[in-house]
Design a protein around this motif. Structure first.
Motif, short mmCIF file in Angstrom:
data_model
loop_
_atom_site.label_atom_id
_atom_site.label_comp_id
_atom_site.label_asym_id
_atom_site.label_seq_id
_atom_site.Cartn_x
_atom_site.Cartn_y
_atom_site.Cartn_z
N ILE A 1 0.83 -1.20 0.00
CA ILE A 1 0.00 0.00 0.00
C ILE A 1 0.87 1.25 0.00
O ILE A 1 0.59 2.22 -0.72
N MET A 2 1.93 1.25 0.82
CA MET A 2 2.81 2.42 0.84
C MET A 2 3.43 2.66 -0.54
O MET A 2 3.45 3.79 -1.03
N LEU A 3 3.90 1.58 -1.18
CA LEU A 3 4.51 1.74 -2.50
C LEU A 3 3.49 2.17 -3.54
O LEU A 3 3.84 2.88 -4.50
N SER A 4 2.23 1.76 -3.37
CA SER A 4 1.20 2.16 -4.34
C SER A 4 0.88 3.65 -4.26
O SER A 4 0.29 4.21 -5.19
N ALA A 5 1.28 4.30 -3.16
CA ALA A 5 1.06 5.74 -3.05
C ALA A 5 1.87 6.50 -4.10
O ALA A 5 1.46 7.59 -4.54
N TYR A 6 3.00 5.94 -4.51
CA TYR A 6 3.85 6.64 -5.48
C TYR A 6 3.21 6.69 -6.87
O TYR A 6 3.19 7.76 -7.49
#
Length: 411
Positions: free
Chosen positions: A232-237
């Motif tokens: 989820i954190m990486l999908s923020a990019y």
């Protein structure tokens, strides 16, 4: 943070003591089991009233936020859409991870023996019977029998009915359930004050029964659940790149201060000033940073429903429970809905308040949660890190849709 480390130390101490004693003292095992079970029941008794009160309060607050204007409405719709999408992702990815990297069979068996008093979950009913039971004929009976999804359906309908009342009556009911939620949170805080004792006792039982396998299982749990938060954190990019059209490196650089605060404090609220500064550095105007970011902190935690569902699925894997499609669908629905009511709670309280309803609705035992709450410190770092990163990305996306980019420090 200090309390979380104390609880973690109690778990480790209990596991080590249990491993040292082994099977030499059945009486000591029975005493620890009684103490741990009493403490666990103290948590269980708060789940139903807390879920009802928090869900009503959360829906009323979300409806009020959505009625504040076009920007607020767009923010609510965007945030809820992301919550549903990431929860569906967790429902797919978590079982896949567990299939590729399963818990050691011997460790799983030892853990199940340690939780041997748990009654096996009932087989899910046929889908037609499930649909018939979704709308409860008696919400009080649904609550008494832990039929959580029908109870949630009734609670949602009741909460939206409250939002349609005239202002004075709406405020009375909203204040009542808000006070009820605060009272239940106080009860949970009393129970959690005894967490070092309860978790120590449960750790002793695990250590005596499962031995060193318990440590490996807990590390495996942390890695699997943290992986969902990392996704989820990486999908923020990509959200920042394609939704807000930020330069990837500019976004990454602007998010670092908020991410640093998130890691050190495990608090989205404490990270808010750094998030505001980062958003303005990216050119987000004051209208968005003053409306969208505080709203994101208040009602939106991108990692919560996905990681909560991942915990429930992991517990099922731990207990050897095969989840059918109906149970997964129920888990997605409950995880997506209940996150609206638990976003303002402290980490240890929200862990129980948010995940226990998912487990109950899916027919998964909640007893393992009493042990897992002790190591929530580690996944919680990724929860907060993913939340603040996604908050900045979503704020930028909404700002672009509202024509509020290019008005911050980047101008």
């Amino acid at each position: 943070m200090k309390k979380a480390w104390i609880i973690l130390a109690a778990l480790v101490g209990g596991l080590l003591l249990g491993m040292f004693i082994g099977d030499r003292s059945p009486l000591f095992h029975d005493i620890a089991d009684v103490v741990g079970t009493i403490w666990l029941n103290g948590l269980r008794m708060t789940v139903i009233p807390l879920v009802v009160a928090l869900l009503i309060t959360g829906i009323v607050q979300t409806a009020n936020a959505a009625s504040a204007g076009r920007t607020a409405m767009r923010s609510v719709v965007t945030m809820i859409s992301i919550l549903v999408l990431v929860t569906i992702m967790a429902a797919i990815v978590t079982p896949t991870l567990l299939a590729i990297f399963p818990l050691d069979p011997d460790a799983a068996q030892a853990l199940r023996q340690a939780m041997g008093a748990i009654e096996p979950a009932a087989a899910p009913p046929p889908f037609s019977e499930f649909l018939k039971a979704v709308v409860p004929t008696n919400p009080f009976q649904a609550a008494a029998s832990d039929a959580l999804l029908p109870l949630i359906i009734f609670t949602i309908a009741f909460a939206f009915a409250i939002t349609r009342l005239e202002q004075a009556k709406k405020q009375i009911l909203a204040a009542f359930f808000e006070a009820m939620a605060e009272a239940m949170v106080t009860v949970i805080s009393w129970v959690l004050a005894l967490a070092p004792i309860g978790v120590f006792a449960l750790g002793v039982v695990l250590g005596m029964t499962a031995g060193a396998a318990a440590f490996g299982a807990l590390i495996h749990y942390v890695l699997v659940v943290t992986a969902i938060g990392t996704i989820i954190m990486l999908s923020a990019y990509p959200v920042a790149m394609f939704g807000a059209r930020f330069n990837l490196f500019d976004f990454a650089r602007a998010a670092i201060p908020a991410q640093s605060v998130a890691i050190s404090t495990q608090s989205s609220l404490a990270s808010l000033p750094a998030m505001v500064q980062g958003a303005r550095q990216l050119g987000v105007g004051a209208r968005s940073t003053d409306i969208v970011l505080p709203m994101a902190v208040a009602i939106f935690r991108a990692t919560s429903p996905a990681m909560n569902l991942a915990v429930a699925i992991y517990v099922a894997h731990w207990m050897g429970i095969r989840l059918g499609p109906e149970q997964i669908v129920i888990g997605v629905a409950v995880a997506s809905i209940t996150t609206l009511g638990s976003v303002s709670l402290p980490g240890s309280i929200s862990f129980i308040a948010a995940i226990a309803p998912i487990c109950i609705a899916m027919g998964i035992p909640i007893e393992p949660l009493a042990v897992l709450v002790a190591i929530e410190t580690f996944p919680d770092i990724m929860r907060t890190l993913g939340n603040v990163t996604m908050d900045i990305a979503v704020t930028g996306t909404i700002a672009r849709a509202e024509g509020d980019l290019g008005k911050g420090e980047a101008e």
